[in-house]
Design an enzyme around this catalytic site. Sequence first.
Site, PDB file in Angstrom:
ATOM      1  CG  ASP A  93       0.790   7.605  -3.457  1.00  0.00           C
ATOM      2  OD1 ASP A  93       0.677   8.437  -4.392  1.00  0.00           O
ATOM      3  OD2 ASP A  93       0.382   7.821  -2.313  1.00  0.00           O
ATOM      4  CG  ASP A 119      -2.045   0.964   1.178  1.00  0.00           C
ATOM      5  OD1 ASP A 119      -2.317   1.485   0.074  1.00  0.00           O
ATOM      6  OD2 ASP A 119      -2.671   1.208   2.226  1.00  0.00           O
ATOM      7  CG  HIS A 120      -0.301   4.851   0.203  1.00  0.00           C
ATOM      8  ND1 HIS A 120      -0.704   5.855  -0.653  1.00  0.00           N
ATOM      9  CD2 HIS A 120      -1.398   4.468   0.896  1.00  0.00           C
ATOM     10  CE1 HIS A 120      -2.007   6.074  -0.470  1.00  0.00           C
ATOM     11  NE2 HIS A 120      -2.442   5.237   0.454  1.00  0.00           N
ATOM     12  CG  HIS A 167      -6.307   5.013  -1.310  1.00  0.00           C
ATOM     13  ND1 HIS A 167      -5.189   4.517  -0.695  1.00  0.00           N
ATOM     14  CD2 HIS A 167      -6.392   4.383  -2.507  1.00  0.00           C
ATOM     15  CE1 HIS A 167      -4.601   3.635  -1.493  1.00  0.00           C
ATOM     16  NE2 HIS A 167      -5.316   3.531  -2.602  1.00  0.00           N
ATOM     17  N   GLY A 168      -8.843   6.192   1.980  1.00  0.00           N
ATOM     18  CA  GLY A 168      -9.401   7.051   3.026  1.00  0.00           C
ATOM     19  C   GLY A 168     -10.844   6.696   3.302  1.00  0.00           C
ATOM     20  CD  GLU A 183      -3.359   8.649  -4.238  1.00  0.00           C
ATOM     21  OE1 GLU A 183      -3.187   7.611  -3.567  1.00  0.00           O
ATOM     22  OE2 GLU A 183      -3.413   9.792  -3.748  1.00  0.00           O
ATOM     23  CG  HIS A 239      -4.952   8.532   3.282  1.00  0.00           C
ATOM     24  ND1 HIS A 239      -4.428   9.118   2.167  1.00  0.00           N
ATOM     25  CD2 HIS A 239      -5.172   7.240   2.954  1.00  0.00           C
ATOM     26  CE1 HIS A 239      -4.310   8.220   1.196  1.00  0.00           C
ATOM     27  NE2 HIS A 239      -4.767   7.066   1.643  1.00  0.00           N
ATOM     28  N   GLY A 240      -6.901   9.002   7.250  1.00  0.00           N
ATOM     29  CA  GLY A 240      -6.914   9.331   8.677  1.00  0.00           C
ATOM     30  C   GLY A 240      -8.282   9.797   9.129  1.00  0.00           C
TER      31      GLY A 240
END
Length: 277
Positions: A99, A77-78, A203-204, A129, A175-176
């Site tokens: 990413d 991921d990323h 995402h996120g 992305e 994200h987050g």
Amino acid sequence: MPLQSMVPMLQKAQAGGYAVGLFDVHTLEGVWAVIEAAVEQRSPVIVAPFLASRRAMAAFIREQAADAPVPVAIELDHGQDFNAAMECIRAGFTDVMLDASTSPYEENVALTRQVVEAAHAVGVGVEAELGHVGRGQVYADVHARRATFTRPEDAQRFVAETGVDALAVAFGSAHGVYKGQPELDLDLLDRIRASVDVPLVLHGGSGLSDDDFRAAIERGISKVNIYTNMALAALKAIRGRLADPEVSYVEVGQAVQVAIKEVVVHCMGVFGSAGKA
Ligand code: CO
Ligand code: CO
């Protein structure tokens, strides 16, 4: 069963109008929780180990997957650069994300294409992305956020120029933990969906409502990445168990596993992947 690339999983999801979840894990409890949930829900699943020792985690996940009657993929991921992607491919990951979304367009294309060429040569899928999914911490700044949204005409060009298998797009998620109320631009998602053929990735996901998820999946999202909701649930479970002065370290770990599994089971239901394995 043996590990499987997420690419056929996502193509099936795209055709079937549901989404497969990617779940970031830091610990063995996380891996057990995610795979147990997938087996119980008869759901395909993507596991993303977030650890320094990705090689050891990949081996562990491969062993767990071998005993599971559902398809399991392992994705980086990323991934930040070519070397990180190659390291994970050597470690047995079935898929990698590169990413380069904060780089200028041409650089993103060049880096992504380099990873696609190497990965496809050995049967590994690649996600990239375009546009940039920012952080929920700075979500309040609407103008800055919109400036990083994915443009449909760029998406079309990007997919053609890179040969990427799945595309993470920015249309309002972050994200987050979200500061303020998340707002998805579903009309933009429609236009992105119409401009490319590859599975689209959200995402996120943590912090969005179940209705948000359903709407985004209905408009063409085929993969949703989840981390924060699992982390928050795990932390809550730890706090709860620590209230008991007699609690053992092992019980705290078990509580974490149960809490993460609950989140994953819930997601598989909302995403529609339950029963699809
Ligand atoms: Co992400
Ligand atoms: Co829910």
